[in-house]
Structure formats: structure tokens, C-alpha cells
Design a protein around this motif. Structure first.
Motif, PDB file in Angstrom:
ATOM      1  N   LYS A  89       0.538  -1.276  -0.104  1.00 27.78           N
ATOM      2  CA  LYS A  89       0.075   0.055   0.134  1.00 27.78           C
ATOM      3  C   LYS A  89       0.799   1.396   0.087  1.00 27.78           C
ATOM      4  CE  LYS A  89      -3.554  -2.273   2.513  1.00 27.78           C
ATOM      5  NZ  LYS A  89      -4.566  -2.097   3.722  1.00 27.78           N
ATOM      6  N   ASP A  90       2.360   1.437   1.115  1.00 22.21           N
ATOM      7  CA  ASP A  90       2.746   2.621   0.163  1.00 22.21           C
ATOM      8  C   ASP A  90       4.044   2.916  -0.507  1.00 22.21           C
ATOM      9  OD1 ASP A  90       2.752   2.273   3.079  1.00 22.21           O
ATOM     10  OD2 ASP A  90       4.461   1.396   4.132  1.00 22.21           O
ATOM     11  N   LYS A  91       3.244   1.655  -1.669  1.00 26.10           N
ATOM     12  CA  LYS A  91       3.706   2.202  -2.989  1.00 26.10           C
ATOM     13  C   LYS A  91       2.804   2.925  -3.813  1.00 26.10           C
ATOM     14  CE  LYS A  91       6.468  -1.999  -3.855  1.00 26.10           C
ATOM     15  NZ  LYS A  91       7.381  -1.222  -3.615  1.00 26.10           N
ATOM     16  N   LEU A  92       1.684   3.494  -3.295  1.00 21.72           N
ATOM     17  CA  LEU A  92       1.147   4.564  -4.099  1.00 21.72           C
ATOM     18  C   LEU A  92       1.083   5.627  -3.054  1.00 21.72           C
ATOM     19  CD1 LEU A  92      -2.341   2.416  -3.237  1.00 21.72           C
ATOM     20  CD2 LEU A  92      -0.646   2.204  -4.659  1.00 21.72           C
ATOM     21  N   LYS A  93       2.002   5.928  -2.539  1.00 22.57           N
ATOM     22  CA  LYS A  93       2.382   7.256  -2.144  1.00 22.57           C
ATOM     23  C   LYS A  93       3.555   8.094  -2.133  1.00 22.57           C
ATOM     24  CE  LYS A  93      -0.009   5.412   2.291  1.00 22.57           C
ATOM     25  NZ  LYS A  93       0.249   5.540   3.728  1.00 22.57           N
ATOM     26  N   ASP A  94       4.232   6.879  -2.845  1.00 19.28           N
ATOM     27  CA  ASP A  94       5.369   7.423  -2.660  1.00 19.28           C
ATOM     28  C   ASP A  94       6.304   7.872  -4.842  1.00 19.28           C
ATOM     29  OD1 ASP A  94       8.715   7.516  -3.387  1.00 19.28           O
ATOM     30  OD2 ASP A  94       8.740   5.308  -2.704  1.00 19.28           O
ATOM     31  N   GLU A  95       5.921   9.013  -4.609  1.00 21.65           N
ATOM     32  CA  GLU A  95       6.424   9.987  -5.650  1.00 21.65           C
ATOM     33  C   GLU A  95       7.654   9.675  -6.459  1.00 21.65           C
ATOM     34  OE1 GLU A  95       4.255  11.977  -6.920  1.00 21.65           O
ATOM     35  OE2 GLU A  95       2.500  11.362  -5.598  1.00 21.65           O
ATOM     36  N   ASN A  96       8.246   8.852  -5.614  1.00 20.68           N
ATOM     37  CA  ASN A  96       9.826   8.477  -6.727  1.00 20.68           C
ATOM     38  C   ASN A  96       9.597   7.420  -7.575  1.00 20.68           C
ATOM     39  OD1 ASN A  96      10.691  10.495  -5.860  1.00 20.68           O
ATOM     40  ND2 ASN A  96      12.276  10.069  -4.826  1.00 20.68           N
ATOM     41  N   LEU A  97       8.310   6.789  -7.344  1.00 17.01           N
ATOM     42  CA  LEU A  97       8.337   4.985  -7.750  1.00 17.01           C
ATOM     43  C   LEU A  97       7.617   5.660  -9.308  1.00 17.01           C
ATOM     44  CD1 LEU A  97       6.805   3.098  -5.247  1.00 17.01           C
ATOM     45  CD2 LEU A  97       8.857   3.531  -6.061  1.00 17.01           C
ATOM     46  N   LEU A  98       8.127   5.102 -10.575  1.00 17.32           N
ATOM     47  CA  LEU A  98       7.473   5.214 -12.083  1.00 17.32           C
ATOM     48  C   LEU A  98       7.057   4.201 -12.673  1.00 17.32           C
ATOM     49  CD1 LEU A  98      10.511   7.615 -13.106  1.00 17.32           C
ATOM     50  CD2 LEU A  98       8.505   8.403 -12.914  1.00 17.32           C
ATOM     51  N   GLN A  99       7.116   3.118 -12.194  1.00 17.75           N
ATOM     52  CA  GLN A  99       7.070   2.019 -12.304  1.00 17.75           C
ATOM     53  C   GLN A  99       5.243   1.652 -12.957  1.00 17.75           C
ATOM     54  OE1 GLN A  99       6.146  -1.771 -10.082  1.00 17.75           O
ATOM     55  NE2 GLN A  99       6.934  -3.282 -11.845  1.00 17.75           N
ATOM     56  N   ALA A 100       4.252   2.625 -12.519  1.00 22.05           N
ATOM     57  CA  ALA A 100       2.957   2.406 -12.598  1.00 22.05           C
ATOM     58  C   ALA A 100       2.515   2.833 -14.497  1.00 22.05           C
ATOM     59  CB  ALA A 100       2.169   1.765 -11.554  1.00 22.05           C
ATOM     60  N   PRO A 101       3.103   4.409 -13.594  1.00 23.50           N
ATOM     61  CA  PRO A 101       3.043   5.270 -15.590  1.00 23.50           C
ATOM     62  C   PRO A 101       3.552   4.969 -15.614  1.00 23.50           C
ATOM     63  CG  PRO A 101       4.406   6.172 -13.170  1.00 23.50           C
ATOM     64  CD  PRO A 101       3.805   5.045 -13.101  1.00 23.50           C
ATOM     65  N   LEU A 102       4.851   3.754 -16.520  1.00 26.55           N
ATOM     66  CA  LEU A 102       5.757   3.706 -17.369  1.00 26.55           C
ATOM     67  C   LEU A 102       5.077   2.545 -18.220  1.00 26.55           C
ATOM     68  CD1 LEU A 102       9.220   4.659 -16.107  1.00 26.55           C
ATOM     69  CD2 LEU A 102       7.309   5.283 -18.397  1.00 26.55           C
ATOM     70  N   TYR A 103       4.232   1.467 -17.239  1.00 25.34           N
ATOM     71  CA  TYR A 103       3.766  -0.113 -17.164  1.00 25.34           C
ATOM     72  C   TYR A 103       2.027   0.338 -18.063  1.00 25.34           C
ATOM     73  CZ  TYR A 103       7.035  -2.866 -15.519  1.00 25.34           C
ATOM     74  OH  TYR A 103       8.202  -3.808 -14.518  1.00 25.34           O
ATOM     75  N   LEU A 104       2.005   1.672 -17.263  1.00 28.19           N
ATOM     76  CA  LEU A 104       0.404   1.687 -18.150  1.00 28.19           C
ATOM     77  C   LEU A 104       1.002   2.618 -19.850  1.00 28.19           C
ATOM     78  CD1 LEU A 104      -1.646   3.543 -15.177  1.00 28.19           C
ATOM     79  CD2 LEU A 104      -1.859   1.388 -16.276  1.00 28.19           C
ATOM     80  N   MET A 105       1.762   3.006 -19.220  1.00 28.58           N
ATOM     81  CA  MET A 105       2.113   3.896 -21.237  1.00 28.58           C
ATOM     82  C   MET A 105       2.454   2.253 -22.198  1.00 28.58           C
ATOM     83  SD  MET A 105       4.291   7.163 -19.928  1.00 28.58           S
ATOM     84  CE  MET A 105       4.104   8.090 -18.623  1.00 28.58           C
ATOM     85  N   THR A 160      10.219  11.395 -16.558  1.00 27.21           N
ATOM     86  CA  THR A 160      11.269  10.123 -16.165  1.00 27.21           C
ATOM     87  C   THR A 160      11.997  11.201 -17.099  1.00 27.21           C
ATOM     88  OG1 THR A 160       9.042   8.986 -16.180  1.00 27.21           O
ATOM     89  CG2 THR A 160      10.923   8.598 -17.928  1.00 27.21           C
ATOM     90  N   LEU A 161      11.850  12.090 -18.521  1.00 22.59           N
ATOM     91  CA  LEU A 161      12.541  12.337 -18.453  1.00 22.59           C
ATOM     92  C   LEU A 161      13.530  13.405 -17.712  1.00 22.59           C
ATOM     93  CD1 LEU A 161      10.455  14.019 -21.376  1.00 22.59           C
ATOM     94  CD2 LEU A 161      12.006  11.910 -21.847  1.00 22.59           C
ATOM     95  N   GLN A 162      12.996  14.449 -16.914  1.00 31.12           N
ATOM     96  CA  GLN A 162      14.072  15.382 -15.837  1.00 31.12           C
ATOM     97  C   GLN A 162      14.551  14.900 -15.361  1.00 31.12           C
ATOM     98  OE1 GLN A 162      10.934  17.058 -13.348  1.00 31.12           O
ATOM     99  NE2 GLN A 162      10.235  18.466 -14.888  1.00 31.12           N
ATOM    100  N   VAL A 163      14.427  12.782 -15.624  1.00 27.81           N
ATOM    101  CA  VAL A 163      15.524  12.390 -14.226  1.00 27.81           C
ATOM    102  C   VAL A 163      16.857  11.715 -15.000  1.00 27.81           C
ATOM    103  CG1 VAL A 163      15.344  10.094 -13.643  1.00 27.81           C
ATOM    104  CG2 VAL A 163      13.817  10.896 -12.890  1.00 27.81           C
TER     105      VAL A 163
END
Length: 324
Positions: free
Chosen positions: A221-237, A279-282
Motif C-alpha cells: 500500500k505504501d507504494k501508492l504514496k511514493d512519488e519516486n516510483l515510476l513503474q506504474a505509469p510507465l507500465y500503463l504507457m 522521467t525525462l527530467q531524471v
């Protein structure tokens, strides 16, 4: 080179107190109380300055090596640029685990992922499949058989049986793809690659990304609060760009100690565009040569294989002194 320190481990691998070598008895040395020690920096942190790669040829090398990245690579940089530098740029390898530590979180997760990928196709008795996969990993990783291994074996099997018997997800409503690899272009200079654990597609074309996590309910559940995780949006893309489906949402599925679904039934408006920009900023920061020790979450440093190289606690002590 001007001082020799004779020492011995206070406890052995079983936790029992060691005896000093008999060869030490003949030395005219006063015994001292044991104390925990770790190497300290040769120079104070204040003298180091910000760590950056500035040589033009090396920056060009970074650009060439970052044309394709994974969500894990990007999240590693967001956690700490030095961690990314050690893992991805230098590709340093950690020392192998001691035999009693080889059935670690990573190996347990790999076992559970492999079992679920194979089981979802036929959905029969999960126990024989688990035993086959577990035995192969024990042999490949040279994991010693004992109480600790048996305890983790039983826990994984119980957790898998719990998932098999769980009815939260309407399995019959979807067609599933398992362990699907992908590569798609985020812009003209960057491709994102990865592997989706499960992609469930409904008859109307809506699709949900499912990512298994062999972790506790709270950690999931804590993964939903972590702004540094990019897996979910990139997988959806990736679901839309590579697989050509209409991404409806994504769920992390925590399996350890009970089944929990944590995620997004619907994609928040503007979220994917925001995460694309992040992601592009990273990637721009990586290509600019940033390699400094700057953990976003210092609590995770204990799991980093480079913590004895970066000496992160020295930097923390300096920050504490500045704030005093």
C-alpha cells in the motif's frame, strides 16, 4: 601502515562467543573491550564537494548508455544518484551472500513470480509446481537445507495457496498475458523497456496491469504514496504504446501474509503526462553526470549494496552538525 591492530570476531555464525587465538597470549598487549567498527572516510565530507561527471567524453558515454532504460533504473536514480551510478553505470557486483543468507527477499520474489506465471495458465494444484521451482532455485543458488530454509519454504507455499484461493479479482472476465516484455519510445532519444507480470484485457478492450509483490500488505500500500516510483505509469504507457490496448488501471498485488490489491481503478487525469515529464527530467540529470550521494529515503540505505562505499552515515553526521 604505521599501526597494526589485531582483532577477531566476537561471535561466530551461530551467535556463540569466540575465543581469541592462542597466539595472542604471548604478546605483551593489553586487551580492550570490543566495539563495533566500520571504515570511515579518509577525508571529511565537507572536502569532497558535489560528485559530478564533467569530462565531455564521459558525458557522451552516458548519453550513449541511456538510450534505453527500465523503470527500475530510473527509480534507482531517484532513490540515490550514487546507487544508480554503481549499479547501472559502473555495473559493480556485490559480494556473494553467505550460504545462510542466500534465500533472500530477491530469490523468494523470483520463486513466487515464476510459480504464479506458470500457474495462471492452467490453475491446477500449485504445490507440485512450487516444489519444482523451489528445488531448482535451491540447487542453482546453492542454498543450504535447514530450519531457516524450510521455514521460508513453508511460508511461501502458504502465501501461494492463499493467493490461489483468493476471489477478489474476477479472473473469468479477462484474457491474460503473462511475463510480457516490452520496449517503447518515450521520446526521440529514450526507450523504456521492462516486463509486465500480468496484463488482463476485457472483451471491450480495457486492460489492467497486474504487478506481483512478494511483500507485506503495508509495504504494498505504501507504494501508492511514493512519488519516486515510476513503474506504474510507465507500465500503463507500455500497455497502450506497445500492446495496443486501452489502459484502464493498475494494481500492485501483495501476496506475503495475505492478498492485498493496491492501485488505481482509473488513471488520474494528467498523471501519465506528469510522470513522463518526471522521467525525462531524471534522464537529463543522469546524462548531466550527477552521481552524488543523496538518498531520497535514508531508511532504504541498509538494503543498498554500495553503502560501505558511499559512507552515507558520514554525510548524515555532517548535515546534523550543520543544523546544530
Amino acid at each position: 601502515t604505521m599501526l597494526t591492530t589485531l582483532s577477531y570476531p566476537e561471535f561466530d555464525a551461530r551467535g556463540e562467543r569466540n575465543l581469541p587465538s592462542l597466539y595472542l597470549e604471548g604478546l605483551a598487549l593489553a586487551a580492550e573491550e570490543s566495539r563495533a567498527v566500520r571504515p570511515q572516510p579518509r577525508y571529511p565530507p565537507a572536502l569532497r564537494g558535489r560528485a559530478e561527471i564533467r569530462v565531455p567524453g564521459l558525458l557522451e558515454f552516458l548519453r550513449d548508455k541511456t538510450t534505453k532504460l527500465s523503470p527500475t533504473d530510473l527509480e534507482s536514480f531517484l532513490q540515490c544518484p550514487f546507487q544508480y551510478f554503481g549499479r547501472r553505470t559502473l555495473r559493480l557486483k556485490a559480494a556473494p551472500s553467505r550460504p545462510q543468507d542466500r534465500l533472500d527477499f530477491l530469490v523468494q520474489g523470483n520463486i513466487v513470480h515464476e510459480v504464479l506465471a506458470a500457474w495462471w495458465v492452467d490453475q491446477g494444484d500449485v504445490a507440485p509446481l512450487f516444489e519444482s521451482v523451489f528445488e531448482r532455485h535451491v540447487e542453482d543458488e546453492r542454498i543450504p537445507i535447514g530450519y531457516h530454509t524450510e521455514r521460508l519454504h513453508n511460508a511461501m507455499l502458504d502465501d501461494l495457496r492463499g493467493f490461489v484461493g483468493d476471489g477478489q479479482w474476477p479472473r473469468g472476465d479477462f484474457q491474460s498475458r503473462m511475463e510480457e516484455k516490452f520496449v517503447f519510445s518515450l521520446d526521440e532519444s529514450l526507450a523504456i523497456s521492462g516486463k509486465i507480470d500480468r496484463l488482463d484485457t476485457a472483451p471491450d478492450g480495457r486492460a489492467y496491469v497486474i504487478d506481483y509483490k512478494y511483500s507485506s500488505a503495508q509495504n504494498t500500500k505504501d507504494k501508492l504514496k511514493d512519488e519516486n516510483l515510476l513503474q506504474a505509469p510507465l507500465y500503463l504507457m507500455a500497455a497502450e504504446e506497445f500492446f495496443g490496448v486501452k489502459a484502464a488501471g493498475m494494481f500492485y498485488v501483495g501476496i506475503k501474509g495475505g492478498v492485498v490489491y493496491a492501485g488505481w481503478k482509473e488513471i488520474p487525469e494528467g498523471w501519465l503526462e506528469q510522470k513522463k515529464e518526471q522521467t525525462l527530467q531524471v534522464v537529463a540529470a543522469i546524462r548531466a553526470g550527477r552521481v552524488d550521494v543523496a538518498p531520497a529515503n535514508p531508511d532504504k540505505c541498509i538494503y543498498c549494496e554500495f553503502r560501505d562505499v558511499c559512507r552515507v552515515e558520514a554525510g548524515a553526521a555532517e548535515a546534523l552538525a550543520e543544523g546544530a
